[in-house]
Write a protein that holds these residues in place. Structure first.
Motif, PDB file in Angstrom:
ATOM      1  N   GLY A 228       0.777  -1.226   0.000  1.00 53.44           N
ATOM      2  CA  GLY A 228       0.000   0.000   0.000  1.00 53.44           C
ATOM      3  C   GLY A 228       0.814   1.284   0.000  1.00 53.44           C
ATOM      4  O   GLY A 228       0.304   2.331   0.363  1.00 53.44           O
ATOM      5  N   TRP A 229       2.064   1.232  -0.418  1.00 52.74           N
ATOM      6  CA  TRP A 229       2.921   2.413  -0.514  1.00 52.74           C
ATOM      7  C   TRP A 229       3.234   2.686  -1.979  1.00 52.74           C
ATOM      8  O   TRP A 229       3.259   1.774  -2.795  1.00 52.74           O
ATOM      9  N   VAL A 230       3.492   3.952  -2.315  1.00 56.56           N
ATOM     10  CA  VAL A 230       3.935   4.323  -3.667  1.00 56.56           C
ATOM     11  C   VAL A 230       5.102   5.295  -3.544  1.00 56.56           C
ATOM     12  O   VAL A 230       5.193   6.075  -2.592  1.00 56.56           O
ATOM     13  N   LYS A 231       5.986   5.235  -4.524  1.00 53.16           N
ATOM     14  CA  LYS A 231       7.117   6.157  -4.558  1.00 53.16           C
ATOM     15  C   LYS A 231       6.674   7.419  -5.288  1.00 53.16           C
ATOM     16  O   LYS A 231       6.016   7.343  -6.328  1.00 53.16           O
ATOM     17  N   VAL A 232       7.027   8.580  -4.749  1.00 54.23           N
ATOM     18  CA  VAL A 232       6.648   9.861  -5.334  1.00 54.23           C
ATOM     19  C   VAL A 232       7.867  10.774  -5.391  1.00 54.23           C
ATOM     20  O   VAL A 232       8.872  10.541  -4.709  1.00 54.23           O
ATOM     21  N   ARG A 233       7.730  11.821  -6.189  1.00 57.67           N
ATOM     22  CA  ARG A 233       8.798  12.808  -6.334  1.00 57.67           C
ATOM     23  C   ARG A 233       8.171  14.188  -6.305  1.00 57.67           C
ATOM     24  O   ARG A 233       7.223  14.457  -7.037  1.00 57.67           O
ATOM     25  N   HIS A 234       8.706  15.056  -5.468  1.00 57.88           N
ATOM     26  CA  HIS A 234       8.255  16.446  -5.411  1.00 57.88           C
ATOM     27  C   HIS A 234       8.953  17.221  -6.523  1.00 57.88           C
ATOM     28  O   HIS A 234      10.047  16.859  -6.953  1.00 57.88           O
ATOM     29  N   ARG A 235       8.361  18.316  -6.984  1.00 61.51           N
ATOM     30  CA  ARG A 235       8.957  19.095  -8.068  1.00 61.51           C
ATOM     31  C   ARG A 235      10.312  19.680  -7.685  1.00 61.51           C
ATOM     32  O   ARG A 235      11.107  20.037  -8.546  1.00 61.51           O
ATOM     33  N   ASP A 236      10.600  19.756  -6.391  1.00 65.28           N
ATOM     34  CA  ASP A 236      11.905  20.228  -5.920  1.00 65.28           C
ATOM     35  C   ASP A 236      12.976  19.147  -6.005  1.00 65.28           C
ATOM     36  O   ASP A 236      14.130  19.399  -5.682  1.00 65.28           O
ATOM     37  N   GLY A 237      12.575  17.924  -6.398  1.00 65.28           N
ATOM     38  CA  GLY A 237      13.533  16.845  -6.563  1.00 65.28           C
ATOM     39  C   GLY A 237      13.580  15.845  -5.426  1.00 65.28           C
ATOM     40  O   GLY A 237      14.276  14.842  -5.526  1.00 65.28           O
ATOM     41  N   LEU A 238      12.880  16.094  -4.347  1.00 68.43           N
ATOM     42  CA  LEU A 238      12.880  15.162  -3.221  1.00 68.43           C
ATOM     43  C   LEU A 238      12.039  13.933  -3.542  1.00 68.43           C
ATOM     44  O   LEU A 238      10.940  14.049  -4.090  1.00 68.43           O
ATOM     45  N   ASN A 239      12.546  12.754  -3.211  1.00 66.88           N
ATOM     46  CA  ASN A 239      11.864  11.481  -3.445  1.00 66.88           C
ATOM     47  C   ASN A 239      11.535  10.808  -2.137  1.00 66.88           C
ATOM     48  O   ASN A 239      12.241  10.999  -1.143  1.00 66.88           O
ATOM     49  N   GLY A 240      10.502   9.995  -2.153  1.00 69.86           N
ATOM     50  CA  GLY A 240      10.169   9.208  -0.984  1.00 69.86           C
ATOM     51  C   GLY A 240       8.927   8.376  -1.217  1.00 69.86           C
ATOM     52  O   GLY A 240       8.441   8.266  -2.345  1.00 69.86           O
ATOM     53  N   PHE A 241       8.426   7.803  -0.151  1.00 65.27           N
ATOM     54  CA  PHE A 241       7.268   6.912  -0.217  1.00 65.27           C
ATOM     55  C   PHE A 241       6.122   7.458   0.625  1.00 65.27           C
ATOM     56  O   PHE A 241       6.345   7.993   1.706  1.00 65.27           O
ATOM     57  N   VAL A 242       4.900   7.317   0.100  1.00 63.50           N
ATOM     58  CA  VAL A 242       3.690   7.680   0.833  1.00 63.50           C
ATOM     59  C   VAL A 242       2.713   6.518   0.767  1.00 63.50           C
ATOM     60  O   VAL A 242       2.771   5.698  -0.148  1.00 63.50           O
ATOM     61  N   ARG A 243       1.820   6.495   1.726  1.00 60.62           N
ATOM     62  CA  ARG A 243       0.748   5.494   1.672  1.00 60.62           C
ATOM     63  C   ARG A 243      -0.164   5.836   0.507  1.00 60.62           C
ATOM     64  O   ARG A 243      -0.524   7.004   0.309  1.00 60.62           O
ATOM     65  N   SER A 244      -0.564   4.856  -0.262  1.00 60.49           N
ATOM     66  CA  SER A 244      -1.427   5.094  -1.421  1.00 60.49           C
ATOM     67  C   SER A 244      -2.777   5.665  -0.999  1.00 60.49           C
ATOM     68  O   SER A 244      -3.409   6.386  -1.767  1.00 60.49           O
ATOM     69  N   SER A 245      -3.209   5.416   0.219  1.00 62.30           N
ATOM     70  CA  SER A 245      -4.484   5.960   0.699  1.00 62.30           C
ATOM     71  C   SER A 245      -4.405   7.462   0.983  1.00 62.30           C
ATOM     72  O   SER A 245      -5.429   8.115   1.128  1.00 62.30           O
ATOM     73  N   ASP A 246      -3.202   8.025   1.048  1.00 60.20           N
ATOM     74  CA  ASP A 246      -3.028   9.450   1.322  1.00 60.20           C
ATOM     75  C   ASP A 246      -2.979  10.316   0.073  1.00 60.20           C
ATOM     76  O   ASP A 246      -2.868  11.536   0.168  1.00 60.20           O
ATOM     77  N   VAL A 247      -3.023   9.678  -1.104  1.00 57.36           N
ATOM     78  CA  VAL A 247      -2.970  10.423  -2.363  1.00 57.36           C
ATOM     79  C   VAL A 247      -4.107   9.990  -3.275  1.00 57.36           C
ATOM     80  O   VAL A 247      -4.653   8.901  -3.129  1.00 57.36           O
TER      81      VAL A 247
END
Length: 146
Positions: free
Chosen positions: A124-143
């Motif tokens: 239930g996690w997905v990898k995401v990237r902010h436009r500032d270049g920061l990467n990480g993981f969030v719970r899929s239920s939060d997006v």
């Protein structure tokens, strides 16, 4: 005979229905959403560039889409991109270094922030990237936009 046609029609409709959601992202220019598949229709909304939309139906050069609030409308398909973004749907989402609630926080994203979708993670996690270049993981239920 009418009931038989109804049953056959329903069976055909169910057999051709796909349950997997298809998402697109608004391209370089904001998308105008209409009440009908025509520029002569009533303009309902303007969606900012980069926003994800769920594609519900394709009709020629037009697509019927659903936005994060659940509203349905039509927009020209040429204004959408296959690039995938998601929108943070809850306040203060912690983007973490790994797919674990105990891992370090890379950054916090507020409700409504657009994040580029990376690869799906596990559990239930997905990898995401902010436009500032920061990467990480969030719970899929939060997006929204998956």
């Amino acid at each position: 005979m009418s009931i038989t046609r109804l049953i056959i029609g329903a069976a055909l409709l169910l057999s051709t229905t796909s349950w997997a959601a298809d998402y697109k992202t608004v391209g370089a220019a904001p998308a105008v959403l209409y009440d009908a598949p025509s520029t002569k229709g009533v303009k309902l909304f303007i969606v900012p560039r980069g926003a994800p939309l769920e594609v519900v139906l394709t009709y020629g050069d037009w697509v019927k889409v659903r936005d994060m609030s659940g509203d349905l409308a039509w927009t020209p398909a040429r204004g959408l991109s296959s690039r995938r973004n998601v929108i943070v749907r809850v306040p203060n989402v912690k983007v973490r270094t790994a797919e674990d609630d105990t891992s370090a926080v890379v950054f916090t994203a507020d409700k409504g922030v657009l994040l580029e979708l990376g690869e799906p993670g596990a559990n239930g996690w997905v990898k995401v990237r902010h436009r500032d270049g920061l990467n990480g993981f969030v719970r899929s239920s939060d997006v929204w936009g998956l």
